[in-house]
Motif scaffolding. Sequence first.
Motif, PDB file in Angstrom:
ATOM      1  N   TRP A 137       0.663  -1.152   0.131  1.00 45.54           N
ATOM      2  CA  TRP A 137       0.026  -0.012  -0.042  1.00 45.54           C
ATOM      3  C   TRP A 137       0.780   1.247  -0.011  1.00 45.54           C
ATOM      4  O   TRP A 137       0.382   2.415  -0.583  1.00 45.54           O
ATOM      5  N   LEU A 138       2.054   1.042   0.479  1.00 44.15           N
ATOM      6  CA  LEU A 138       2.937   2.242   0.398  1.00 44.15           C
ATOM      7  C   LEU A 138       3.280   2.687  -1.077  1.00 44.15           C
ATOM      8  O   LEU A 138       3.624   3.800  -1.332  1.00 44.15           O
ATOM      9  N   THR A 139       3.706   1.413  -1.729  1.00 35.54           N
ATOM     10  CA  THR A 139       3.934   1.660  -3.197  1.00 35.54           C
ATOM     11  C   THR A 139       2.805   2.132  -3.799  1.00 35.54           C
ATOM     12  O   THR A 139       3.156   3.030  -4.647  1.00 35.54           O
ATOM     13  N   THR A 140       1.651   1.761  -3.592  1.00 38.38           N
ATOM     14  CA  THR A 140       0.465   2.319  -4.376  1.00 38.38           C
ATOM     15  C   THR A 140       0.330   3.850  -3.846  1.00 38.38           C
ATOM     16  O   THR A 140       0.008   4.613  -4.792  1.00 38.38           O
ATOM     17  N   THR A 141       0.620   4.044  -2.801  1.00 40.25           N
ATOM     18  CA  THR A 141       0.426   5.515  -2.334  1.00 40.25           C
ATOM     19  C   THR A 141       1.571   6.338  -3.125  1.00 40.25           C
ATOM     20  O   THR A 141       1.296   7.403  -3.577  1.00 40.25           O
ATOM     21  N   LEU A 142       2.738   5.609  -3.331  1.00 44.64           N
ATOM     22  CA  LEU A 142       3.703   6.553  -4.041  1.00 44.64           C
ATOM     23  C   LEU A 142       3.410   6.673  -5.408  1.00 44.64           C
ATOM     24  O   LEU A 142       3.790   7.724  -5.722  1.00 44.64           O
ATOM     25  N   ALA A 143       2.717   5.684  -6.050  1.00 45.93           N
ATOM     26  CA  ALA A 143       2.237   5.742  -7.268  1.00 45.93           C
ATOM     27  C   ALA A 143       1.165   6.952  -7.571  1.00 45.93           C
ATOM     28  O   ALA A 143       1.254   7.826  -8.487  1.00 45.93           O
ATOM     29  N   GLY A 168      -0.956   9.487   5.550  1.00 49.30           N
ATOM     30  CA  GLY A 168      -1.196   8.210   4.803  1.00 49.30           C
ATOM     31  C   GLY A 168      -0.478   7.208   5.312  1.00 49.30           C
ATOM     32  O   GLY A 168      -0.864   5.970   5.503  1.00 49.30           O
ATOM     33  N   ILE A 169       0.766   7.359   5.784  1.00 47.17           N
ATOM     34  CA  ILE A 169       1.685   6.079   6.152  1.00 47.17           C
ATOM     35  C   ILE A 169       0.795   5.777   7.500  1.00 47.17           C
ATOM     36  O   ILE A 169       0.903   4.360   7.838  1.00 47.17           O
ATOM     37  N   VAL A 170       0.641   6.444   8.535  1.00 48.42           N
ATOM     38  CA  VAL A 170       0.142   6.172   9.665  1.00 48.42           C
ATOM     39  C   VAL A 170      -1.074   5.274   9.376  1.00 48.42           C
ATOM     40  O   VAL A 170      -1.413   4.219  10.193  1.00 48.42           O
ATOM     41  N   PHE A 171      -2.164   5.830   8.476  1.00 49.56           N
ATOM     42  CA  PHE A 171      -3.301   5.352   8.323  1.00 49.56           C
ATOM     43  C   PHE A 171      -3.028   3.774   7.555  1.00 49.56           C
ATOM     44  O   PHE A 171      -3.715   2.827   7.913  1.00 49.56           O
ATOM     45  N   ILE A 172      -2.002   3.761   6.807  1.00 50.13           N
ATOM     46  CA  ILE A 172      -1.612   2.440   6.136  1.00 50.13           C
ATOM     47  C   ILE A 172      -1.192   1.261   7.242  1.00 50.13           C
ATOM     48  O   ILE A 172      -1.784   0.070   7.042  1.00 50.13           O
ATOM     49  N   VAL A 173      -0.500   1.866   8.202  1.00 52.70           N
ATOM     50  CA  VAL A 173       0.129   1.000   9.406  1.00 52.70           C
ATOM     51  C   VAL A 173      -1.141   0.456  10.046  1.00 52.70           C
ATOM     52  O   VAL A 173      -1.339  -0.621  10.494  1.00 52.70           O
ATOM     53  N   ILE A 174      -1.983   1.275  10.607  1.00 51.26           N
ATOM     54  CA  ILE A 174      -3.202   0.908  11.321  1.00 51.26           C
ATOM     55  C   ILE A 174      -4.097  -0.208  10.565  1.00 51.26           C
ATOM     56  O   ILE A 174      -4.591  -1.126  11.021  1.00 51.26           O
TER      57      ILE A 174
END
Length: 359
Positions: A137-143, A168-174
């Motif tokens: 999801w971090l890679t998706t967010t980066l794209a 966004g990073i905090v949300f992805i982790v949770i």
Amino acid sequence: MMNNNNAFFYSSNLSNFLHINSDNASEYYHQLCLTYNKSEYLSNPIYGYVIPIIALVLLVLNSLAITVFMTTNRKSPTNILLTALALSDSLGILVISPTFILVYGFENNFKVMKYPFCIFHDLSYYLASMFHCISKWLTTTLAIHRLIVVSMLFSGRRIATMKNSILGIVFIVIFSASINIIPTLHSKIYRSITLYNTDDNEFISNICVCSGRDTSEEENLVVTWMKDTIGTILPCCILTVVTVVLIFKLKEAKKEMARLQTETASKRRKFRYIDRTNKTIIIILVCFLVTELPFAVVYTWIIIEPDPTTSELDIESRFVSATILNLIVYIGFLSNFFIFMTMSSSFRQRLREILRIPT
């Protein structure tokens, strides 16, 4: 022999049959915690020799990459996402590699797990699954971040800010923890049972008994669909679409670059920097898709045909597929550092400064 845990032991070695009875009604069923390897001819050399080397190199290189991103003077939302991605990849490799090496790397093809190694074994898989989901999801967010910046020249940088990247990073982790860790919190209970030799009553070891919750087939299917669809298939689909759009945007950018030959040198320099960043991100996305799309295909196949006895993808094929896919993922994680080295002169310069290498 029977002990206070109401367990009966037969014969005299660790490969014995163990039967556990429970007098009390419970929603949990009891079974031995086993490690089982159906492809030892392939997995033993890969997990015993190749994986440890790649993991060690990966941890060193990712540590250097994180240091570069965190100490560079040019901090940006893209660098924040790349730092989080390198950290997530490193943590995922760090938690799962010892389990891979200990269980599959030394010819442990069928073995009863000892207590408390069984807890460490399962926890490492849960955490690795969570970190892998975070990386996807971090890679998706980066794209998506790069697509916004490229498509919305004026308002894009007001949307893709440092603050929004961190949120966004905090949300992805949770979010990743909620679909990978929370559903497994009450799935198993671990108990230690002392095993004795029935011939001379000699102590053998403390083995682990896993009491799994007796869930319905429908409940298991819902949890599996949630984890695999949201954690693997959906980000791969989004990444594929966004990567294709970014490639087309890059072609349009080349035409814009030709038009800017009449503009000032500062404008051309700024455009070349943005163009080089876009190329770097696209290469990272393509490499990521090459490693993750086979995962998505295999996961989808297993969801559609969960029973290996009736599926074309039988139990041995699943073990072989898992071994090969894990190796591909390790290599994919390793490729990011060399992409940064090849595409970014500022990354190379900062790395030379950190390592005190003369220019």
